[in-house]
Design a protein around this motif. Structure first.
Motif, PDB file in Angstrom:
ATOM      1  N   VAL A 157      -0.989  13.898 -59.578  1.00 50.41           N
ATOM      2  CA  VAL A 157      -0.408  15.236 -59.664  1.00 50.41           C
ATOM      3  C   VAL A 157      -1.117  15.997 -60.774  1.00 50.41           C
ATOM      4  O   VAL A 157      -1.663  15.411 -61.714  1.00 50.41           O
ATOM      5  CB  VAL A 157       1.113  15.192 -59.909  1.00 50.41           C
ATOM      6  CG1 VAL A 157       1.842  14.641 -58.691  1.00 50.41           C
ATOM      7  CG2 VAL A 157       1.449  14.361 -61.141  1.00 50.41           C
ATOM      8  N   ALA A 158      -1.072  17.327 -60.678  1.00 49.61           N
ATOM      9  CA  ALA A 158      -1.882  18.169 -61.560  1.00 49.61           C
ATOM     10  C   ALA A 158      -1.273  18.349 -62.940  1.00 49.61           C
ATOM     11  O   ALA A 158      -1.992  18.617 -63.905  1.00 49.61           O
ATOM     12  CB  ALA A 158      -2.095  19.529 -60.901  1.00 49.61           C
ATOM     13  N   SER A 159       0.058  18.231 -63.066  1.00 49.46           N
ATOM     14  CA  SER A 159       0.708  18.465 -64.365  1.00 49.46           C
ATOM     15  C   SER A 159       1.995  17.649 -64.440  1.00 49.46           C
ATOM     16  O   SER A 159       2.437  17.058 -63.445  1.00 49.46           O
ATOM     17  CB  SER A 159       1.008  19.955 -64.559  1.00 49.46           C
ATOM     18  OG  SER A 159       1.883  20.424 -63.541  1.00 49.46           O
ATOM     19  N   ALA A 160       2.592  17.652 -65.611  1.00 46.95           N
ATOM     20  CA  ALA A 160       3.745  16.787 -65.852  1.00 46.95           C
ATOM     21  C   ALA A 160       4.876  17.018 -64.860  1.00 46.95           C
ATOM     22  O   ALA A 160       5.513  16.065 -64.402  1.00 46.95           O
ATOM     23  CB  ALA A 160       4.242  16.989 -67.290  1.00 46.95           C
ATOM     24  N   TYR A 161       5.154  18.275 -64.523  1.00 51.97           N
ATOM     25  CA  TYR A 161       6.292  18.580 -63.661  1.00 51.97           C
ATOM     26  C   TYR A 161       5.872  19.042 -62.260  1.00 51.97           C
ATOM     27  O   TYR A 161       6.663  19.635 -61.537  1.00 51.97           O
ATOM     28  CB  TYR A 161       7.180  19.640 -64.317  1.00 51.97           C
ATOM     29  CG  TYR A 161       7.667  19.236 -65.691  1.00 51.97           C
ATOM     30  CD1 TYR A 161       8.429  18.087 -65.863  1.00 51.97           C
ATOM     31  CD2 TYR A 161       7.359  20.003 -66.817  1.00 51.97           C
ATOM     32  CE1 TYR A 161       8.871  17.706 -67.124  1.00 51.97           C
ATOM     33  CE2 TYR A 161       7.800  19.629 -68.076  1.00 51.97           C
ATOM     34  CZ  TYR A 161       8.560  18.478 -68.226  1.00 51.97           C
ATOM     35  OH  TYR A 161       8.995  18.104 -69.472  1.00 51.97           O
ATOM     36  N   SER A 162       4.655  18.761 -61.891  1.00 53.44           N
ATOM     37  CA  SER A 162       4.207  19.110 -60.546  1.00 53.44           C
ATOM     38  C   SER A 162       4.858  18.186 -59.525  1.00 53.44           C
ATOM     39  O   SER A 162       4.997  16.974 -59.755  1.00 53.44           O
ATOM     40  CB  SER A 162       2.684  19.005 -60.444  1.00 53.44           C
ATOM     41  OG  SER A 162       2.263  19.191 -59.109  1.00 53.44           O
ATOM     42  N   THR A 163       5.244  18.729 -58.386  1.00 51.29           N
ATOM     43  CA  THR A 163       5.850  17.928 -57.313  1.00 51.29           C
ATOM     44  C   THR A 163       4.950  17.854 -56.086  1.00 51.29           C
ATOM     45  O   THR A 163       5.347  17.300 -55.066  1.00 51.29           O
ATOM     46  CB  THR A 163       7.205  18.527 -56.900  1.00 51.29           C
ATOM     47  OG1 THR A 163       7.005  19.856 -56.379  1.00 51.29           O
ATOM     48  CG2 THR A 163       8.162  18.589 -58.089  1.00 51.29           C
ATOM     49  N   ALA A 164       3.736  18.399 -56.188  1.00 51.16           N
ATOM     50  CA  ALA A 164       2.837  18.472 -55.035  1.00 51.16           C
ATOM     51  C   ALA A 164       1.871  17.293 -55.032  1.00 51.16           C
ATOM     52  O   ALA A 164       1.132  17.079 -55.996  1.00 51.16           O
ATOM     53  CB  ALA A 164       2.067  19.791 -55.042  1.00 51.16           C
ATOM     54  N   PHE A 165       1.901  16.506 -53.973  1.00 54.74           N
ATOM     55  CA  PHE A 165       0.896  15.472 -53.704  1.00 54.74           C
ATOM     56  C   PHE A 165       0.982  15.148 -52.219  1.00 54.74           C
ATOM     57  O   PHE A 165       1.798  15.733 -51.487  1.00 54.74           O
ATOM     58  CB  PHE A 165       1.112  14.228 -54.583  1.00 54.74           C
ATOM     59  CG  PHE A 165       2.313  13.397 -54.224  1.00 54.74           C
ATOM     60  CD1 PHE A 165       2.170  12.207 -53.538  1.00 54.74           C
ATOM     61  CD2 PHE A 165       3.594  13.820 -54.572  1.00 54.74           C
ATOM     62  CE1 PHE A 165       3.277  11.446 -53.201  1.00 54.74           C
ATOM     63  CE2 PHE A 165       4.704  13.059 -54.253  1.00 54.74           C
ATOM     64  CZ  PHE A 165       4.538  11.873 -53.565  1.00 54.74           C
ATOM     65  N   ALA A 166       0.140  14.270 -51.754  1.00 57.21           N
ATOM     66  CA  ALA A 166      -0.025  14.077 -50.306  1.00 57.21           C
ATOM     67  C   ALA A 166       1.259  13.704 -49.588  1.00 57.21           C
ATOM     68  O   ALA A 166       1.469  14.097 -48.440  1.00 57.21           O
ATOM     69  CB  ALA A 166      -1.100  13.015 -50.047  1.00 57.21           C
ATOM     70  N   PHE A 167       2.156  12.943 -50.233  1.00 62.02           N
ATOM     71  CA  PHE A 167       3.346  12.438 -49.547  1.00 62.02           C
ATOM     72  C   PHE A 167       4.637  12.987 -50.158  1.00 62.02           C
ATOM     73  O   PHE A 167       5.694  12.360 -50.050  1.00 62.02           O
ATOM     74  CB  PHE A 167       3.373  10.905 -49.602  1.00 62.02           C
ATOM     75  CG  PHE A 167       2.139  10.245 -49.071  1.00 62.02           C
ATOM     76  CD1 PHE A 167       1.914  10.146 -47.708  1.00 62.02           C
ATOM     77  CD2 PHE A 167       1.186   9.726 -49.941  1.00 62.02           C
ATOM     78  CE1 PHE A 167       0.783   9.534 -47.212  1.00 62.02           C
ATOM     79  CE2 PHE A 167       0.044   9.107 -49.460  1.00 62.02           C
ATOM     80  CZ  PHE A 167      -0.170   9.013 -48.084  1.00 62.02           C
TER      81      PHE A 167
ATOM     82  N   GLY B 107       6.305   8.281 -53.044  1.00 57.83           N
ATOM     83  CA  GLY B 107       5.721   8.012 -54.346  1.00 57.83           C
ATOM     84  C   GLY B 107       5.280   6.564 -54.398  1.00 57.83           C
ATOM     85  O   GLY B 107       5.628   5.748 -53.538  1.00 57.83           O
ATOM     86  N   ILE B 108       4.493   6.212 -55.402  1.00 56.70           N
ATOM     87  CA  ILE B 108       3.929   4.874 -55.491  1.00 56.70           C
ATOM     88  C   ILE B 108       5.012   3.805 -55.454  1.00 56.70           C
ATOM     89  O   ILE B 108       4.866   2.771 -54.799  1.00 56.70           O
ATOM     90  CB  ILE B 108       3.063   4.742 -56.756  1.00 56.70           C
ATOM     91  CG1 ILE B 108       1.754   5.533 -56.551  1.00 56.70           C
ATOM     92  CG2 ILE B 108       2.757   3.292 -57.098  1.00 56.70           C
ATOM     93  CD1 ILE B 108       0.861   5.600 -57.763  1.00 56.70           C
ATOM     94  N   VAL B 109       6.129   4.040 -56.124  1.00 60.24           N
ATOM     95  CA  VAL B 109       7.240   3.085 -56.110  1.00 60.24           C
ATOM     96  C   VAL B 109       8.330   3.518 -55.138  1.00 60.24           C
ATOM     97  O   VAL B 109       8.918   2.694 -54.435  1.00 60.24           O
ATOM     98  CB  VAL B 109       7.815   2.935 -57.532  1.00 60.24           C
ATOM     99  CG1 VAL B 109       9.050   2.054 -57.515  1.00 60.24           C
ATOM    100  CG2 VAL B 109       6.771   2.348 -58.465  1.00 60.24           C
ATOM    101  N   GLY B 110       8.610   4.814 -55.065  1.00 67.86           N
ATOM    102  CA  GLY B 110       9.727   5.301 -54.260  1.00 67.86           C
ATOM    103  C   GLY B 110       9.659   4.934 -52.804  1.00 67.86           C
ATOM    104  O   GLY B 110      10.690   4.719 -52.150  1.00 67.86           O
TER     105      GLY B 110
END
Length: 435
Positions: free
Chosen positions: A393-403, A349-352
């Motif tokens: 991400v596509a929605s508030a609780y979505s967990t799908a993205f490139a990393f 994630g951006i910060v993680g």
């Protein structure tokens, strides 16, 4: 005959002059007040503007451990501390603590700018026989070691300024109304929304078109590992074949949101946190708690903490000051890791992602002028893997993205080597990231 008269008495000797008491020494000048140490979660911030070429800056308190030789970051630039205090020829401010730098500032900085102490270097990685060796420490293969109790703080706050684990800073504007993954770890993720705002700085001299974080959405997969699959005593490697079952069995979803727009003029409210636990809705506000399996939520006056395993996410609401247009409230977010959480989960994630490497992350920052108008543009370039669009991400609780790391297994370098509990001899670390 009569005796001769006695000789005349000698004249009395003159009385000595009364002793003059010695003149008392002049009173000592009053001692300057001792510099306060930043307490709790307080950050060092500049208490007055400073110009390029200055070697003395003033902060409201000293961070614990700060001293000569420390490395601090001001607007993303590293400086070495020469001494705490100002040169003797320079008048002391009684409401500020001075820091004298080895080298002068390279750019103008303004009051309120964060001053971040760089993290000390991590312990060298221990020798290992394979990708994971219990009892000797965990290494990611990039020289990162879990250390022995070392703690750092990173933060992202205001319009938004990112301060990463292990040092380094960047600014992040985001696209208006877009959701981004700021943190992604096995079974735990946090997405935030950025919104455009126009506001004034420097007593109205500067008009800024910038952005703030206004929503935080946490998604977690919770539930306990079945008793029959736990190691004896609750600590140690899971039995062969049990690792996957302990992330798939008895699991439920927890989706929880913090909404800045539900804070009132007093910066609080009764329902600024809401969500679902296993599909059951709830909402909480001032001084309320909620438990969903091993996930614990505690809302205070205008903040909330979310604790899961050895991760703690804290969201704080605040006003947007000097607002011209846009949201009236914003949020700041922090992430804390204890024990082996960062090495176990290798978050992204951006910060993680800053938890997963020992090096400072120095990214693009917006340089605010002293007056006029200014539009922010930095998107943490140089500090993150890829570009900001890859974290949308596509929605508030979505967990799908490139990393995404949400579906990854802890200790994913060696899935069958998963550890239950937190006392295995792997080396302990604690880190904090704030947004």
């Amino acid at each position: 005959s009569s005796p001769p008269p006695p000789p005349p008495s000698p004249p009395p000797s003159p009385s000595p002059a009364p002793a003059v008491p010695p003149e008392p020494p002049p009173p000592l000048p009053p001692s300057p007040p001792s510099a306060p140490t930043c307490s709790g979660e307080a950050d060092m911030t500049l208490t007055e503007d400073a110009s390029a070429g200055d070697v003395v800056i003033y902060v409201q308190c000293y961070a614990a451990g700060l001293g000569p030789g420390s490395i601090i970051y001001v607007e993303g630039v590293a400086y070495e501390v020469l001494r705490l205090g100002a040169p003797s020829r320079q008048q002391r401010r009684h409401d500020s603590s001075a820091i004298t730098l080895v080298t002068p500032l390279t750019a103008n900085v303004v009051s309120g700018t964060s001053v971040v102490v760089a993290a000390p270097p991590p312990s060298p990685p221990p020798p290992r026989a394979g990708p994971f060796s219990a009892g000797t420490g965990f290494s990611t293969g990039t020289g990162f070691s879990t250390g022995t109790g070392f703690s750092t703080r990173t933060e992202v706050k205001k319009d938004p300024h990112l301060h990463f684990a292990h040092g380094g800073t960047a600014d992040f504007r985001g696209r208006p109304g877009q959701l981004y993954s700021f943190f992604s770890a096995p079974d735990l993720a946090l997405n935030v929304k950025t919104e455009e705002a126009v506001f004034r700085l420097r007593k109205g001299r500067l008009l800024v078109n910038g952005s703030f974080l206004t929503e935080a959405h946490l998604v977690a997969r919770v539930g306990t590992c079945p008793e029959e699959l736990r190691p004896k005593g609750g600590i140690g490697p899971l039995p062969a074949g049990a690792a996957r079952k302990c992330v798939g069995e008895k699991r439920k979803w927890a989706n929880i949101s913090f909404w800045a727009n539900r804070l009132n003029e007093h910066n609080t409210g009764w329902n600024f946190v809401n969500g679902t636990c296993g599909g059951h809705e709830f909402h909480i506000g001032i001084d309320s708690t909620k438990t969903c399996e091993e996930l614990h939520v505690h809302a205070l006056f205008s903040s909330a903490t979310f604790t899961l395993r050895n991760w703690t996410v804290t969201v704080r609401g605040n006003h947007v000051y000097e607002l011209v247009s846009g949201p009236s409230h914003r949020i700041d977010v922090s992430f804390d890791a204890k024990d082996q959480a960062a090495a176990r989960d290798l978050p992204h994630g951006i910060v993680g992602q800053s938890f997963s490497s020992p090096l400072p992350r120095i990214g693009k920052k917006d340089r605010y002028p002293w007056s006029g108008t200014f539009t922010t543009a930095a998107m943490a370039e140089g500090a993150i893997d890829g570009e900001a669009a890859l974290y949308e991400v596509a929605s508030a609780y979505s967990t799908a993205f490139a990393f995404s790391r949400f579906e990854a297994h802890p200790w994913s370098n060696s899935p069958e080597g998963a550890v239950w509990g937190g006392s295995a001899d792997l080396g302990a670390a604690a880190s904090t990231v704030e947004v």
